[in-house]
Design a protein around this motif. Structure first.
Motif, PDB file in Angstrom:
ATOM      1  N   SER A 106     -31.785 -49.938  -7.286  1.00  0.00           N
ATOM      2  CA  SER A 106     -32.474 -49.641  -6.025  1.00  0.00           C
ATOM      3  C   SER A 106     -33.583 -50.641  -5.748  1.00  0.00           C
ATOM      4  CB  SER A 106     -33.059 -48.224  -6.083  1.00  0.00           C
ATOM      5  OG  SER A 106     -33.921 -47.994  -5.000  1.00  0.00           O
ATOM      6  N   ILE A 107     -33.540 -51.266  -4.567  1.00  0.00           N
ATOM      7  CA  ILE A 107     -34.642 -52.146  -4.178  1.00  0.00           C
ATOM      8  C   ILE A 107     -35.885 -51.326  -3.845  1.00  0.00           C
ATOM      9  CG2 ILE A 107     -33.938 -52.195  -1.751  1.00  0.00           C
ATOM     10  CD1 ILE A 107     -35.012 -55.014  -1.551  1.00  0.00           C
ATOM     11  N   ALA A 108     -35.686 -50.088  -3.378  1.00  0.00           N
ATOM     12  CA  ALA A 108     -36.839 -49.233  -3.077  1.00  0.00           C
ATOM     13  C   ALA A 108     -37.629 -48.928  -4.341  1.00  0.00           C
ATOM     14  CB  ALA A 108     -36.378 -47.941  -2.412  1.00  0.00           C
ATOM     15  N   ARG A 109     -36.929 -48.715  -5.468  1.00  0.00           N
ATOM     16  CA  ARG A 109     -37.639 -48.476  -6.732  1.00  0.00           C
ATOM     17  C   ARG A 109     -38.346 -49.739  -7.208  1.00  0.00           C
ATOM     18  NH1 ARG A 109     -35.904 -43.911  -9.565  1.00  0.00           N
ATOM     19  NH2 ARG A 109     -37.616 -44.415 -10.996  1.00  0.00           N
ATOM     20  N   MET A 110     -37.750 -50.907  -6.949  1.00  0.00           N
ATOM     21  CA  MET A 110     -38.432 -52.166  -7.243  1.00  0.00           C
ATOM     22  C   MET A 110     -39.710 -52.281  -6.427  1.00  0.00           C
ATOM     23  SD  MET A 110     -35.049 -54.605  -7.104  1.00  0.00           S
ATOM     24  CE  MET A 110     -35.941 -56.156  -7.210  1.00  0.00           C
ATOM     25  N   GLY A 111     -39.597 -51.960  -5.134  1.00  0.00           N
ATOM     26  CA  GLY A 111     -40.769 -52.024  -4.272  1.00  0.00           C
ATOM     27  C   GLY A 111     -41.835 -51.030  -4.674  1.00  0.00           C
ATOM     28  N   LEU A 112     -41.410 -49.859  -5.155  1.00  0.00           N
ATOM     29  CA  LEU A 112     -42.380 -48.862  -5.609  1.00  0.00           C
ATOM     30  C   LEU A 112     -43.174 -49.381  -6.801  1.00  0.00           C
ATOM     31  CD1 LEU A 112     -43.569 -46.030  -5.423  1.00  0.00           C
ATOM     32  CD2 LEU A 112     -41.699 -45.234  -6.906  1.00  0.00           C
ATOM     33  N   GLY A 137     -31.031 -53.178   5.736  1.00  0.00           N
ATOM     34  CA  GLY A 137     -30.559 -54.489   5.330  1.00  0.00           C
ATOM     35  C   GLY A 137     -31.669 -55.527   5.328  1.00  0.00           C
ATOM     36  N   THR A 138     -31.480 -56.571   4.555  1.00  0.00           N
ATOM     37  CA  THR A 138     -32.518 -57.590   4.405  1.00  0.00           C
ATOM     38  C   THR A 138     -32.664 -58.474   5.640  1.00  0.00           C
ATOM     39  OG1 THR A 138     -30.922 -59.062   3.327  1.00  0.00           O
ATOM     40  CG2 THR A 138     -32.286 -57.684   1.894  1.00  0.00           C
ATOM     41  N   THR A 139     -31.606 -58.670   6.402  1.00  0.00           N
ATOM     42  CA  THR A 139     -31.653 -59.616   7.527  1.00  0.00           C
ATOM     43  C   THR A 139     -32.640 -59.206   8.611  1.00  0.00           C
ATOM     44  OG1 THR A 139     -29.389 -60.348   7.115  1.00  0.00           O
ATOM     45  CG2 THR A 139     -30.293 -60.751   9.312  1.00  0.00           C
ATOM     46  N   PRO A 140     -32.527 -58.005   9.198  1.00  0.00           N
ATOM     47  CA  PRO A 140     -33.490 -57.654  10.253  1.00  0.00           C
ATOM     48  C   PRO A 140     -34.911 -57.474   9.733  1.00  0.00           C
ATOM     49  CG  PRO A 140     -32.118 -55.767   9.704  1.00  0.00           C
ATOM     50  CD  PRO A 140     -31.528 -56.947   8.998  1.00  0.00           C
ATOM     51  N   VAL A 141     -35.053 -56.997   8.499  1.00  0.00           N
ATOM     52  CA  VAL A 141     -36.391 -56.780   7.943  1.00  0.00           C
ATOM     53  C   VAL A 141     -37.101 -58.113   7.724  1.00  0.00           C
ATOM     54  CG1 VAL A 141     -37.663 -55.928   5.938  1.00  0.00           C
ATOM     55  CG2 VAL A 141     -35.796 -54.573   6.903  1.00  0.00           C
ATOM     56  N   ALA A 142     -36.392 -59.097   7.146  1.00  0.00           N
ATOM     57  CA  ALA A 142     -36.988 -60.419   6.934  1.00  0.00           C
ATOM     58  C   ALA A 142     -37.326 -61.090   8.257  1.00  0.00           C
ATOM     59  CB  ALA A 142     -36.038 -61.297   6.118  1.00  0.00           C
ATOM     60  N   ALA A 143     -36.468 -60.945   9.252  1.00  0.00           N
ATOM     61  CA  ALA A 143     -36.720 -61.553  10.555  1.00  0.00           C
ATOM     62  C   ALA A 143     -37.965 -60.967  11.212  1.00  0.00           C
ATOM     63  CB  ALA A 143     -35.507 -61.365  11.455  1.00  0.00           C
ATOM     64  N   ALA A 144     -38.101 -59.643  11.144  1.00  0.00           N
ATOM     65  CA  ALA A 144     -39.262 -58.997  11.758  1.00  0.00           C
ATOM     66  C   ALA A 144     -40.553 -59.370  11.046  1.00  0.00           C
ATOM     67  CB  ALA A 144     -39.065 -57.478  11.739  1.00  0.00           C
ATOM     68  N   ALA A 145     -40.533 -59.356   9.710  1.00  0.00           N
ATOM     69  CA  ALA A 145     -41.731 -59.695   8.944  1.00  0.00           C
ATOM     70  C   ALA A 145     -42.125 -61.148   9.170  1.00  0.00           C
ATOM     71  CB  ALA A 145     -41.504 -59.428   7.460  1.00  0.00           C
ATOM     72  N   LEU A 162     -42.974 -50.292   2.013  1.00  0.00           N
ATOM     73  CA  LEU A 162     -42.319 -50.149   3.316  1.00  0.00           C
ATOM     74  C   LEU A 162     -41.259 -51.219   3.525  1.00  0.00           C
ATOM     75  CD1 LEU A 162     -42.243 -48.701   6.056  1.00  0.00           C
ATOM     76  CD2 LEU A 162     -44.036 -50.267   6.834  1.00  0.00           C
ATOM     77  N   LEU A 163     -41.568 -52.464   3.143  1.00  0.00           N
ATOM     78  CA  LEU A 163     -40.631 -53.566   3.317  1.00  0.00           C
ATOM     79  C   LEU A 163     -39.345 -53.319   2.534  1.00  0.00           C
ATOM     80  CD1 LEU A 163     -40.493 -56.611   4.503  1.00  0.00           C
ATOM     81  CD2 LEU A 163     -40.943 -57.264   2.133  1.00  0.00           C
ATOM     82  N   THR A 164     -39.471 -52.927   1.267  1.00  0.00           N
ATOM     83  CA  THR A 164     -38.281 -52.727   0.437  1.00  0.00           C
ATOM     84  C   THR A 164     -37.512 -51.473   0.842  1.00  0.00           C
ATOM     85  OG1 THR A 164     -39.728 -51.701  -1.227  1.00  0.00           O
ATOM     86  CG2 THR A 164     -39.166 -54.016  -1.538  1.00  0.00           C
ATOM     87  N   TRP A 165     -38.235 -50.424   1.275  1.00  0.00           N
ATOM     88  CA  TRP A 165     -37.544 -49.234   1.776  1.00  0.00           C
ATOM     89  C   TRP A 165     -36.735 -49.575   3.020  1.00  0.00           C
ATOM     90  CZ3 TRP A 165     -38.234 -46.961   6.601  1.00  0.00           C
ATOM     91  CH2 TRP A 165     -37.567 -45.740   6.798  1.00  0.00           C
ATOM     92  N   ALA A 166     -37.330 -50.338   3.930  1.00  0.00           N
ATOM     93  CA  ALA A 166     -36.629 -50.721   5.152  1.00  0.00           C
ATOM     94  C   ALA A 166     -35.432 -51.615   4.847  1.00  0.00           C
ATOM     95  CB  ALA A 166     -37.595 -51.434   6.103  1.00  0.00           C
ATOM     96  N   ALA A 167     -35.577 -52.518   3.857  1.00  0.00           N
ATOM     97  CA  ALA A 167     -34.466 -53.400   3.503  1.00  0.00           C
ATOM     98  C   ALA A 167     -33.300 -52.608   2.925  1.00  0.00           C
ATOM     99  CB  ALA A 167     -34.941 -54.452   2.508  1.00  0.00           C
ATOM    100  N   GLU A 168     -33.594 -51.593   2.125  1.00  0.00           N
ATOM    101  CA  GLU A 168     -32.526 -50.767   1.572  1.00  0.00           C
ATOM    102  C   GLU A 168     -31.843 -49.942   2.658  1.00  0.00           C
ATOM    103  OE1 GLU A 168     -32.357 -48.943  -2.599  1.00  0.00           O
ATOM    104  OE2 GLU A 168     -33.210 -47.325  -1.379  1.00  0.00           O
ATOM    105  N   ARG A 169     -32.600 -49.538   3.656  1.00  0.00           N
ATOM    106  CA  ARG A 169     -32.066 -48.678   4.715  1.00  0.00           C
ATOM    107  C   ARG A 169     -31.372 -49.468   5.818  1.00  0.00           C
ATOM    108  NH1 ARG A 169     -33.082 -43.365   5.874  1.00  0.00           N
ATOM    109  NH2 ARG A 169     -32.818 -42.712   8.068  1.00  0.00           N
TER     110      ARG A 169
END
Length: 420
Positions: A60-66, A390-398, A381-388
């Motif tokens: 889980s990337i969310a657990r990594m982010g946590l 995907g990495t593409t829209p999250v990276a673009a927005a950030a 928040l970043l890693t939760w959003a990426a898991e939910r």
């Protein structure tokens, strides 16, 4: 996340005197330089190994982010007290003690992992190490000026960052190999050993006397020290603006490392060794940025260097989620880290240049506390959003938000070429 150079103690001449010796020929700075390079070499192992341990156990990337968020929160809490402690104690002993504590804490992980994974241990050890690391980082910043003098701060910080990043080139590659052959826990053991070597080097360093120290009855209480440092930041127009802008930047980017690892392993299907290679390429970018920052700042001035670096960071971040080839991920990671290093060295050097010696610890701690306070939440928040999503829209927005921060900086005192 810095992530940001000391008197020659046996001479009566001021450190800024004419015809100073090259930094590499100044004994105490040289030993200090070597200690930090060795420490970063080992620390780069943990940079990869700890997220891999979590990903290996949970997927889980969310657990990594946590885990990143918990460690970041511990740093913020420690920063509240770090400046007061650093301004009161023997800084050399503090640095050595911090290295020894981290040796012991990180050393526990590979021993426990011999009997089986214990994920909870990471959520105990990492926050403690991050808190201790904050005390070390504040102490580190305060002693650099005493070793080289105010006039050579940007050069010294650039040298320190360049060699640390060079160690970071070798470290991730080796960490990826060790993790692939022996598991991520063995890589954490290398990190523990590196702190022990750093402590041994610091024993040999002689730090110069502090300028105009406060007497005990002049010092405010521990709980008022953050206000003292924050008050200085608020009165300085450039530092005030930098603190606010970097708060937003840190919120957006603290989870980037987790995002890149997840993108490589989950989205692109590559192994730990590939992760190490990409992280090494990113460290090469840091080397480049650190070597260029002094020259670029002299040519372009502070404002254009800082804002330009942050803007490029945003563009690189936005592209990371879109690219599907490993070389492209490596190039964008290198560009991002090169510009992070340039912007960070500029802001660190400015803070060292304008802050009175006896306040440097508290101002540094307040700066990091205020600009880093929301970053753990941002990583989660970043890693939760990426898991939910995907990495593409999250990276673009950030990334787009980082570019916006650079644009906002153009309307603040940060735009000045030579802020003082």
């Amino acid at each position: 996340m810095t992530y940001e150079a000391h008197h020659r103690p046996k001479t009566g001449r001021a450190p800024d005197a004419a015809a100073p010796r090259p930094l590499w020929r100044q004994r105490d700075f040289g030993v200090f330089w070597a200690a930090q390079t060795l420490s970063v070499l080992g620390d780069s192992f943990a940079l990869i190994a700890l997220p891999l341990l979590v990903l290996e156990a949970t997927g889980s990337i969310a657990r990594m982010g946590l885990l990143t968020a918990v460690g970041g929160a511990a740093s913020v809490l420690a920063a509240v007290f770090a400046g007061a402690v650093v301004d009161r104690v023997d800084r050399r002993k503090l640095l050595i003690g911090c290295d020894l504590v981290r040796t012991a804490l990180y050393g526990v992980i590979p021993v426990v992992w011999l009997f089986g994974p214990e994920l909870w241990l990471l959520y105990v050890v990492l926050p403690l190490c991050e808190a201790v690391g904050m005390f070390f980082a504040v102490g580190y910043v305060t002693v650099v000026r005493g070793l080289v003098g105010t006039g050579r701060l940007t050069e010294a910080n650039g040298r320190l960052n360049a060699t640390a990043a060079a160690a970071g080139v070798l470290g991730p590659v080796c960490a990826g190999v060790v993790a692939a052959w022996s598991g991520p826990a063995a890589a954490v053991g290398v990190n523990a050993a590196s702190f022990a070597v750093s402590a041994a080097c610091l024993v040999l360093v002689r730090l110069g006397a502090r300028a105009t120290p406060e007497t005990p009855d002049q010092r405010p209480g521990l709980w008022r020290d953050l206000r003292t440092g924050a008050g200085f930041l608020c009165r300085h127009p450039v530092l005030r603006a930098l603190t606010v802008l970097l708060a937003g930047f840190s919120f957006l980017t603290l989870g980037l490392n987790d995002l890149v690892i997840y993108h490589l392993k989950h989205d692109l299907g590559h192994d730990d060794h590939t992760v190490g290679i990409v992280m090494a390429a990113g460290a090469l970018g840091t080397v480049t940025g650190a070597l260029l920052v002094a020259r670029v700042r002299r040519r372009l001035g502070f404002g254009r260097t800082w804002t330009g670096a942050v803007a490029v960071c945003g563009l690189a971040f936005a592209g990371l989620g879109w690219v599907r080839e490993v070389p492209a991920v490596a190039v964008l990671s290198a560009a991002f880290l090169a510009c992070v290093g340039m912007a960070g060295t500029c802001s660190l050097s400015l803070r060292q240049e304008v802050t009175p010696e006896h306040l440097l610890g508290r101002v540094t701690a307040a700066f990091w506390t205020l600009h880093y306070a929301a970053a753990p939440l941002g990583a989660a928040l970043l890693t939760w959003a990426a898991e939910r999503h995907g990495t593409t829209p999250v990276a673009a927005a950030a990334g787009a938000c980082c570019v916006l921060i650079a644009a906002v900086a153009l309307f603040t005192p940060v735009r000045r070429s030579a802020p003082r």
